[in-house]
Design a protein around this motif. Structure first.
Motif, PDB file in Angstrom:
ATOM      1  N   TRP A 121       5.081   2.939  -3.522  1.00  0.00           N
ATOM      2  CA  TRP A 121       4.626   1.990  -4.535  1.00  0.00           C
ATOM      3  C   TRP A 121       5.769   1.609  -5.462  1.00  0.00           C
ATOM      4  O   TRP A 121       6.555   2.438  -5.894  1.00  0.00           O
ATOM      5  N   ASP A 138      -2.044   0.787  -3.666  1.00  0.00           N
ATOM      6  CA  ASP A 138      -1.452   0.652  -2.338  1.00  0.00           C
ATOM      7  C   ASP A 138      -2.382   1.137  -1.221  1.00  0.00           C
ATOM      8  O   ASP A 138      -2.219   2.233  -0.686  1.00  0.00           O
ATOM      9  N   GLU A 171      -6.063  -4.241   1.433  1.00  0.00           N
ATOM     10  CA  GLU A 171      -5.895  -4.090  -0.013  1.00  0.00           C
ATOM     11  C   GLU A 171      -7.126  -4.610  -0.760  1.00  0.00           C
ATOM     12  O   GLU A 171      -7.624  -3.962  -1.686  1.00  0.00           O
ATOM     13  N   GLY A 229       9.194  -0.736  -1.059  1.00  0.00           N
ATOM     14  CA  GLY A 229       8.011  -1.042  -0.270  1.00  0.00           C
ATOM     15  C   GLY A 229       8.391  -1.506   1.118  1.00  0.00           C
ATOM     16  O   GLY A 229       9.323  -2.291   1.298  1.00  0.00           O
ATOM     17  N   ASN A 279       0.985   7.487  -3.956  1.00  0.00           N
ATOM     18  CA  ASN A 279       0.275   6.235  -4.242  1.00  0.00           C
ATOM     19  C   ASN A 279      -0.796   6.426  -5.315  1.00  0.00           C
ATOM     20  O   ASN A 279      -1.910   5.889  -5.223  1.00  0.00           O
TER      21      ASN A 279
END
Length: 280
Positions: A268, A152, A49, A17, A140
């Protein structure tokens, strides 16, 4: 309101990440992927997020549970890696946790069939939030218990990195040519008919209300966190009219750099880019 837990043990960093998230255990006996306020992309990644994740859940898309995680920096004192220790020390207080899905695999498009209807819902949703990070390079998307999960969303709503540009963002096309689900011929008309009526200003406001004040305070150009929330709501609402018609599905790029922002380099943590399960 998101549940709140406290981190009890830092397990391991997730170096794939870009913001160096980590796996932590919490006082509810849960295991979470933790994203830190002290990471390079800052608190706006966490805001994206929460807003995108909660909106997706309210629209019936599968997203792992999001929680607020309190972090005591003392947890980092025994961490031998200086970079991780600095991140933990610089992220004391409230951070974001995403439920860890054990045994999940990165979605491999040739091996996992996706209907045109489901592909349409995901592409339409990504167009709404302006997600630039669900491409064939970095899907993702996870497969867990035979179902597809979205993860993500930190690289969505990128206009909030430059609020003066937000007013122009709703009318711009959304290029989905490299979207990982583009080969499944996403049915955008059906997605628009199903999802657009659900995305009311009240729904957007409810999702924005779940973003902690701490992550919205002192935003340049805004007097208070509620003003920032209102800006997210108005910008997202303005994107709705004609959204499906602004999605561009052209020929994917066979090679070359990603169209995502330069600061976005993360994959991810649950899975490798080749779709195999990541080692814990």
């Amino acid at each position: 309101m998101l549940r709140e837990v406290a981190a009890t043990r830092y397990v391991t960093p997730l170096r794939e990440g870009g913001s160096l998230p980590g796996i932590v255990e919490a006082d509810d006996l849960g295991t979470y992927v933790m994203k830190f306020t002290g990471a390079g992309q800052g608190r706006k990644t966490l805001v994206a997020e929460v807003l995108a994740g909660r909106l997706a859940q309210r629209l019936g898309l599968r997203v792992p549970e999001l929680v607020r995680i309190q972090l005591d920096p003392v947890i980092g004192l025994g961490e031998p890696d200086e970079e991780v220790q600095a991140l933990l020390k610089g992220s004391g207080g409230l951070n974001l946790g995403i439920d860890f899905l054990p045994g999940s695999l990165g979605l491999d498009p040739p091996a996992f069939g996706v209907s045109a209807a489901e592909a349409g819902r995901v592409v339409w949703f990504d167009a709404l939030i302006g997600n630039v990070d669900r491409s064939w390079r970095n899907p993702n998307l996870l497969v867990w218990h035979g179902q597809m999960w979205l993860i993500d969303h930190g690289a969505s709503m990128i206009w909030h990195h430059d609020w003066p540009s937000a007013a122009a963002s709703p009318g711009r096309p959304y290029d989905a040519s490299d979207h990982v689900l583009a080969p499944f011929r996403p049915d955008l008309a059906a997605a628009s008919a199903e999802l657009a009526p659900l995305v009311t200003e009240d729904l957007l406001a409810e999702c924005a209300a779940e973003v902690p004040d701490e992550w919205l305070a002192d935003e340049p150009g805004f007097a208070a966190p509620d003003e920032v929330r209102d800006a997210y709501v108005s910008t997202l609402a303005a994107r709705l009219p004609g959204l499906g018609e602004r999605v561009v599905l052209g020929e994917p790029t066979a090679d070359g750099p990603s169209r995502a922002p330069g600061w976005l380099t993360g994959a991810w943590p649950h899975s490798r880019r080749d779709g195999r399960e990541a080692r814990r």
